[in-house]
Design a protein around this motif. Sequence first.
Motif, PDB file in Angstrom:
ATOM      1  N   LEU A  57       0.843  -1.237  -0.124  1.00  0.00           N
ATOM      2  CA  LEU A  57       0.057  -0.058  -0.064  1.00  0.00           C
ATOM      3  C   LEU A  57       1.034   1.305  -0.134  1.00  0.00           C
ATOM      4  O   LEU A  57       0.442   2.386  -0.440  1.00  0.00           O
ATOM      5  CB  LEU A  57      -0.887   0.048   1.380  1.00  0.00           C
ATOM      6  CG  LEU A  57      -2.024   1.114   1.316  1.00  0.00           C
ATOM      7  CD1 LEU A  57      -2.801   1.005   0.086  1.00  0.00           C
ATOM      8  CD2 LEU A  57      -2.891   0.852   2.614  1.00  0.00           C
ATOM      9  N   VAL A  58       2.144   1.189   0.556  1.00  0.00           N
ATOM     10  CA  VAL A  58       2.916   2.356   0.564  1.00  0.00           C
ATOM     11  C   VAL A  58       3.278   2.810  -0.726  1.00  0.00           C
ATOM     12  O   VAL A  58       3.084   3.947  -1.242  1.00  0.00           O
ATOM     13  CB  VAL A  58       4.187   2.046   1.258  1.00  0.00           C
ATOM     14  CG1 VAL A  58       5.197   3.317   1.166  1.00  0.00           C
ATOM     15  CG2 VAL A  58       4.105   1.633   2.907  1.00  0.00           C
ATOM     16  N   PHE A  59       3.668   1.820  -1.798  1.00  0.00           N
ATOM     17  CA  PHE A  59       4.085   2.041  -2.994  1.00  0.00           C
ATOM     18  C   PHE A  59       2.750   2.505  -4.012  1.00  0.00           C
ATOM     19  O   PHE A  59       2.618   3.377  -4.446  1.00  0.00           O
ATOM     20  CB  PHE A  59       4.637   0.860  -3.604  1.00  0.00           C
ATOM     21  CG  PHE A  59       4.955   1.336  -5.009  1.00  0.00           C
ATOM     22  CD1 PHE A  59       6.281   1.706  -5.506  1.00  0.00           C
ATOM     23  CD2 PHE A  59       4.281   0.753  -6.238  1.00  0.00           C
ATOM     24  CE1 PHE A  59       6.553   2.012  -6.974  1.00  0.00           C
ATOM     25  CE2 PHE A  59       4.440   0.953  -7.403  1.00  0.00           C
ATOM     26  CZ  PHE A  59       5.679   1.441  -7.770  1.00  0.00           C
ATOM     27  N   THR A 374      -2.506   2.189 -10.753  1.00  0.00           N
ATOM     28  CA  THR A 374      -1.427   1.968  -9.696  1.00  0.00           C
ATOM     29  C   THR A 374      -1.810   1.428  -8.481  1.00  0.00           C
ATOM     30  O   THR A 374      -1.318   0.888  -7.678  1.00  0.00           O
ATOM     31  CB  THR A 374      -0.715   3.152  -9.672  1.00  0.00           C
ATOM     32  OG1 THR A 374      -0.370   3.438 -11.070  1.00  0.00           O
ATOM     33  CG2 THR A 374       0.747   2.977  -9.002  1.00  0.00           C
ATOM     34  N   LEU A 375      -2.950   2.228  -8.068  1.00  0.00           N
ATOM     35  CA  LEU A 375      -3.493   2.148  -6.576  1.00  0.00           C
ATOM     36  C   LEU A 375      -3.896   0.612  -6.585  1.00  0.00           C
ATOM     37  O   LEU A 375      -3.767  -0.229  -5.400  1.00  0.00           O
ATOM     38  CB  LEU A 375      -4.648   3.080  -6.295  1.00  0.00           C
ATOM     39  CG  LEU A 375      -5.333   2.770  -4.886  1.00  0.00           C
ATOM     40  CD1 LEU A 375      -4.189   3.138  -3.814  1.00  0.00           C
ATOM     41  CD2 LEU A 375      -6.231   3.902  -5.005  1.00  0.00           C
ATOM     42  N   LEU A 376      -4.806   0.092  -7.504  1.00  0.00           N
ATOM     43  CA  LEU A 376      -5.423  -1.153  -7.254  1.00  0.00           C
ATOM     44  C   LEU A 376      -4.673  -2.346  -7.534  1.00  0.00           C
ATOM     45  O   LEU A 376      -4.762  -3.189  -6.497  1.00  0.00           O
ATOM     46  CB  LEU A 376      -6.661  -1.144  -8.270  1.00  0.00           C
ATOM     47  CG  LEU A 376      -7.797  -0.056  -7.877  1.00  0.00           C
ATOM     48  CD1 LEU A 376      -8.691  -0.344  -8.897  1.00  0.00           C
ATOM     49  CD2 LEU A 376      -8.375  -0.485  -6.378  1.00  0.00           C
ATOM     50  N   LEU A 380      -4.137  -4.896  -4.414  1.00  0.00           N
ATOM     51  CA  LEU A 380      -4.760  -5.933  -4.385  1.00  0.00           C
ATOM     52  C   LEU A 380      -3.975  -7.555  -4.487  1.00  0.00           C
ATOM     53  O   LEU A 380      -4.518  -8.338  -4.256  1.00  0.00           O
ATOM     54  CB  LEU A 380      -5.965  -5.962  -5.510  1.00  0.00           C
ATOM     55  CG  LEU A 380      -7.111  -4.865  -5.318  1.00  0.00           C
ATOM     56  CD1 LEU A 380      -7.865  -4.983  -6.777  1.00  0.00           C
ATOM     57  CD2 LEU A 380      -7.771  -5.124  -4.134  1.00  0.00           C
ATOM     58  N   ALA A 381      -2.935  -7.167  -5.386  1.00  0.00           N
ATOM     59  CA  ALA A 381      -1.987  -8.432  -5.438  1.00  0.00           C
ATOM     60  C   ALA A 381      -1.521  -8.846  -4.485  1.00  0.00           C
ATOM     61  O   ALA A 381      -1.494 -10.160  -3.945  1.00  0.00           O
ATOM     62  CB  ALA A 381      -1.029  -8.261  -6.774  1.00  0.00           C
ATOM     63  N   GLY A 382      -1.176  -7.854  -3.332  1.00  0.00           N
ATOM     64  CA  GLY A 382      -0.455  -8.231  -2.116  1.00  0.00           C
ATOM     65  C   GLY A 382      -1.628  -8.702  -1.192  1.00  0.00           C
ATOM     66  O   GLY A 382      -1.362  -9.682  -0.472  1.00  0.00           O
ATOM     67  N   TRP A 383      -2.699  -8.156  -0.956  1.00  0.00           N
ATOM     68  CA  TRP A 383      -3.953  -8.906  -0.269  1.00  0.00           C
ATOM     69  C   TRP A 383      -4.377 -10.255  -0.710  1.00  0.00           C
ATOM     70  O   TRP A 383      -4.627 -10.951   0.057  1.00  0.00           O
ATOM     71  CB  TRP A 383      -5.129  -7.840  -0.284  1.00  0.00           C
ATOM     72  CG  TRP A 383      -4.791  -6.561   0.326  1.00  0.00           C
ATOM     73  CD1 TRP A 383      -3.751  -6.306   1.622  1.00  0.00           C
ATOM     74  CD2 TRP A 383      -5.455  -5.260   0.614  1.00  0.00           C
ATOM     75  NE1 TRP A 383      -3.753  -5.048   1.851  1.00  0.00           N
ATOM     76  CE2 TRP A 383      -5.199  -4.427   1.321  1.00  0.00           C
ATOM     77  CE3 TRP A 383      -6.470  -4.795  -0.240  1.00  0.00           C
ATOM     78  CZ2 TRP A 383      -5.245  -3.132   1.743  1.00  0.00           C
ATOM     79  CZ3 TRP A 383      -7.043  -3.655  -0.188  1.00  0.00           C
ATOM     80  CH2 TRP A 383      -6.528  -2.832   0.753  1.00  0.00           C
TER      81      TRP A 383
END
Length: 418
Positions: A57-59, A374-376, A380-383
Amino acid sequence: MSDASLHPPRPTVFYGWVVVFAAFLVMLTGFGAAYTFPAFFDPLSESFGATRGTVSLVFSLAGFLYFLLGAVSGPLADRLGPRPVVGFGLACVGLGLIAASFADSLAAIVVFYGIGIGLGVGFSYVPAIGTVQRWFLAKRGQASGWAVAGIGIGTMAGPPVAAWAIEHLGWRGAYVAFGIAALVLGAVATFLLRGSPDSMGLQPDGVPVPDHKGPRGGTARPEEVPGLALGAVLRHPAFWRLYGGAALACLGTFVPFVHLAPFAQDQGLSHLEGVWLVGLIGVGSTLGRFVLGGLADRLGRGRALGLIVLLTGLTLLYWLVAVGFWALAVFALAFGLFYGGFVALVPAFTTDLFGLRAASAVIGVLYTSVAFGTLLGPTLAGWAFDTTGSYIWPIVICAIGCMLAAGIIVRLPHRIYS
């Protein structure tokens, strides 16, 4: 009195290429700082006990901000000129990195890194690349490619240099070092930028100024610049088709920048090998910006952009079956090649479609579509990984998004203004 004394010789190097170099430094500084993030991924996770989704989420927030803010910085640069806007942005990059070195929580990293990089790149990228469009016509794709090659060089060098700095200085000291470097390079880039060729008595591509314009040429009024005003662009359906295509394409564009290194470590590779893989995206990206931009000038920039987006989707599908360092290296190079071509061609093709009259503003608004991708995408990949232990579904969805985007882009006209 001789003719030579009446007409002093013109510079042998067209100043447009100096502007390209200045824009190159802008990209190198801003995106080089942003794409060091993979090297900081593990140290931040370990320091603050955060999951992959949370660290991603930081990036993602930084990327969301810097593409979203193009809608503000683009019109501002059209009104004030690029130098004050770019200078402010790159100062934010340097000061944000230095402030991040004092963070005592991941939330503070989000604030300092996210706002610093977000504001910084948001106020420097679009004005710089928009300025390049004004200096070139026939060689616009090539000039854009060389300018945004700074992103590729930054991506290539940033992660391994950051890994080395973290090893010797710690992650806090590395942030300070990168912050100081950003301030120095940013000052040089801002000094070299010039808003348009007519402000220096020149014309795009270095074409001589007609004698009737006088030695300084004269600055064209906005209504004399070819192209559509921002309001007319926003009312045209072609803009919103391009907007949707860019959003779909960018859903997966930034996932490898955040997750390729952790993906490699899941296969048993070392942290340093993962960081080097992200650097290889930069190698491919640099090649794509230099080669594909100029090639698209000859093949047609719209057709080339659609093909590049399609190949990006196919490359993402290959990522699913890549096992081991060398297979992942092939993915990183290929993905970087097409990513570099995409970044080089989007501003050039957008200017082809809508003209120069509001180039920075139009590009800035268009890049808000990139902000949502860029936000999603990385978040979402990390989650998804935190939930399922796998990256399969995020990668498949991102690949499908690229293929849909390619279909939209190739159906766009080549030009809509007269």
